[in-house]
Scaffold this motif. Structure first.
Motif, short mmCIF file in Angstrom:
data_model
loop_
_atom_site.label_atom_id
_atom_site.label_comp_id
_atom_site.label_asym_id
_atom_site.label_seq_id
_atom_site.Cartn_x
_atom_site.Cartn_y
_atom_site.Cartn_z
N GLU A 179 0.83 -1.20 0.00
CA GLU A 179 0.00 0.00 0.00
C GLU A 179 0.87 1.26 0.00
N ASN A 180 0.34 2.32 -0.57
CA ASN A 180 1.01 3.63 -0.62
C ASN A 180 2.32 3.61 -1.41
N THR A 181 2.32 2.86 -2.50
CA THR A 181 3.50 2.84 -3.37
C THR A 181 3.17 3.25 -4.81
N GLY A 182 1.93 3.68 -5.07
CA GLY A 182 1.62 4.23 -6.39
C GLY A 182 0.91 3.29 -7.35
N LYS A 183 0.28 2.23 -6.85
CA LYS A 183 -0.40 1.28 -7.73
C LYS A 183 -1.60 1.92 -8.44
N ALA A 220 16.42 3.49 -0.62
CA ALA A 220 17.08 4.74 -1.01
C ALA A 220 16.15 5.64 -1.82
N ALA A 221 15.44 5.05 -2.77
CA ALA A 221 14.51 5.83 -3.60
C ALA A 221 13.35 6.34 -2.77
N ALA A 222 12.83 5.50 -1.88
CA ALA A 222 11.72 5.93 -1.04
C ALA A 222 12.14 7.05 -0.09
N LEU A 223 13.33 6.91 0.50
CA LEU A 223 13.80 7.93 1.44
C LEU A 223 14.04 9.26 0.73
N ALA A 224 14.59 9.21 -0.47
CA ALA A 224 14.81 10.44 -1.23
C ALA A 224 13.48 11.13 -1.53
N TYR A 225 12.46 10.35 -1.86
CA TYR A 225 11.15 10.92 -2.14
C TYR A 225 10.55 11.56 -0.90
N VAL A 226 10.66 10.88 0.24
CA VAL A 226 10.07 11.40 1.48
C VAL A 226 10.82 12.64 1.95
N ARG A 227 12.15 12.65 1.79
CA ARG A 227 12.94 13.80 2.24
C ARG A 227 12.55 15.08 1.52
N LEU A 267 9.39 8.73 9.63
CA LEU A 267 8.11 8.55 8.96
C LEU A 267 8.14 7.37 7.99
N LEU A 268 9.23 7.24 7.26
CA LEU A 268 9.34 6.13 6.31
C LEU A 268 9.36 4.79 7.05
N ALA A 269 10.06 4.73 8.17
CA ALA A 269 10.09 3.50 8.97
C ALA A 269 8.70 3.14 9.47
N PHE A 270 7.98 4.13 9.99
CA PHE A 270 6.64 3.86 10.51
C PHE A 270 5.72 3.35 9.41
N HIS A 271 5.86 3.87 8.19
CA HIS A 271 5.00 3.47 7.08
C HIS A 271 5.57 2.29 6.29
N ALA A 320 6.92 2.55 2.66
CA ALA A 320 6.04 3.04 1.59
C ALA A 320 6.01 4.56 1.62
N PRO A 321 6.43 5.24 0.57
CA PRO A 321 6.63 6.70 0.64
C PRO A 321 5.41 7.57 0.39
N LEU A 322 4.31 7.02 -0.11
CA LEU A 322 3.19 7.85 -0.54
C LEU A 322 2.10 7.94 0.53
N PHE A 323 2.50 8.34 1.72
CA PHE A 323 1.55 8.44 2.82
C PHE A 323 1.13 9.89 3.02
N ASP A 324 -0.02 10.04 3.67
CA ASP A 324 -0.49 11.37 4.07
C ASP A 324 -0.04 11.61 5.50
N ASP A 325 0.70 12.68 5.74
CA ASP A 325 1.21 12.98 7.07
C ASP A 325 0.22 13.90 7.79
N ASP A 326 -0.51 13.34 8.74
CA ASP A 326 -1.47 14.09 9.54
C ASP A 326 -0.77 14.54 10.81
N ALA A 327 -0.60 15.84 10.97
CA ALA A 327 0.16 16.37 12.10
C ALA A 327 -0.48 16.00 13.43
N GLU A 328 -1.82 16.01 13.48
CA GLU A 328 -2.50 15.67 14.73
C GLU A 328 -2.27 14.20 15.09
N GLN A 329 -2.35 13.33 14.09
CA GLN A 329 -2.12 11.91 14.37
C GLN A 329 -0.67 11.65 14.75
N THR A 330 0.25 12.35 14.10
CA THR A 330 1.66 12.18 14.44
C THR A 330 1.92 12.59 15.89
#
Length: 325
Positions: free
Chosen positions: A30-34, A176-183, A193-197, A200-210
């Motif tokens: 999930e969250n990889t662009g399918k 490496a590619a995922a981390l570059a995208y998230v950075r 964030l990448l470790a938690f997900h 998978a780099p295509l996540f929505d970062d909700d500040a309240e949930q974080t």
């Protein structure tokens, strides 16, 4: 669009576009662009000037209509969120009425004289009735109709639906590619964030949930009964489903289990010292028992249970686990 880590998958598919079956099932993490991949293919199939390379031209009337989400021969089946309502704790499903409506339309002739494309995502969100309705048209598809199914959990699909599709597993990006995208999008906490997900780099970062997750990790590092009850009440005010809390706690327990085996954390690297401290004071058999109790609640992650009561129970159980050694 095609994400960089899917370019090789696209080239492999484009080489055989002339022999495409009537139904394709794209699966993977999930969250990889399918879904973006499936949309890219849908636009190429509908494009009036795609040529032998099967790349959408972006200029023809069909491409303009597709870009405006108004192509008359493109149909999309996805769980509907009623206007003005939050998702909250509802279990979103693709229902049979939506499937029947699409089936009725694709049995008619094409509006623009080309193919008709039906995109279903995530396919596992179909309930039993809607999946069986879709199965009937997959068994006897109208000419010129291509079905594109996207699934994050392929095992939840009916075997008969999967058997009617050509299954393609799309590659997840290398770290490496995922981390570059998230950075590029979250430079301050990219690795965490990448470790938690799960990479998978295509996540929505909700500040309240974080922030709420950070409070939970602090509590799990040194739990106290009153603090646990207060946290359950605070979590409940956000109207998040139990599934979210189960995910957070399961990942923490997995990190604790890894620490018990002298291995680094997988999901919360910034809390490596805290998970190691919990591991040092707890026993593996108690960890397995608590994990089992969490797993038993997973099917009810979006049920209308009292989330506050479930959190109070689970955090009390966690406190007993933390005190067991």
């Amino acid at each position: 669009m095609i994400y960089p880590w899917h370019e090789s998958d696209w080239r492999s598919l484009a080489e055989h576009c002339d022999q495409l079956p009537h139904a394709l099932l794209f699966s993977g993490k999930e969250n990889t662009g399918k879904t973006a991949f499936a949309r890219h293919l849908a636009q190429a199939l509908l494009c009036e000037n795609s040529g032998a390379a099967y790349e959408a031209c972006g200029q023809c009337p069909s491409c303009h209509l597709f870009a405006q989400n108004s192509h008359p021969d493109f149909y999309e089946l996805t769980p509907e969120i009623p206007e003005g309502e939050a998702v909250g704790r509802k279990l979103l499903q693709i229902k049979i009425d939506a499937v029947r409506d699409v089936i009725e339309h694709v049995r008619l002739t094409s509006v623009r004289g080309g193919r008709r494309v039906v995109l279903v995502h995530p396919a596992e969100s179909m309930n039993a009735q809607s999946a069986n309705a879709l199965l009937k048209i997959l068994e006897e598809p109208p000419e010129g109709v291509v079905f594109l199914l996207v699934s994050h959990e392929r095992d939840r699909l009916l075997p008969t639906v999967k058997s009617r599709c050509r299954q393609i597993v799309l590659h997840a990006p290398e770290r490496a590619a995922a981390l570059a995208y998230v950075r590029e999008r979250h430079p301050q906490h990219a690795e965490e964030l990448l470790a938690f997900h799960s990479g998978a780099p295509l996540f929505d970062d909700d500040a309240e949930q974080t922030a709420l997750r950070g409070e939970l990790l602090q509590l799990l590092s040194a739990p106290r009964l009153i603090a646990a009850l207060d946290y359950a009440a605070a979590f409940d005010k956000h109207k998040l489903p139990l599934a979210v809390f189960l995910d957070w706690l399961q990942k923490w327990l997995l990190d604790v289990g890894l620490a018990q085996q002298n291995m680094p954390p997988l999901y919360y690297p910034a809390f490596a010292a805290q998970s190691a401290a919990v591991a040092a004071r707890t026993a593996p058999h108690a960890l397995f028992a608590l994990t089992g109790r969490l797993n038993s609640l997973v099917p009810y992650g979006r049920h209308t249970l009292s989330v506050k009561m479930q959190l109070e129970f689970l955090l009390t159980e966690y406190l007993h686990f933390w005190q067991n050694k």
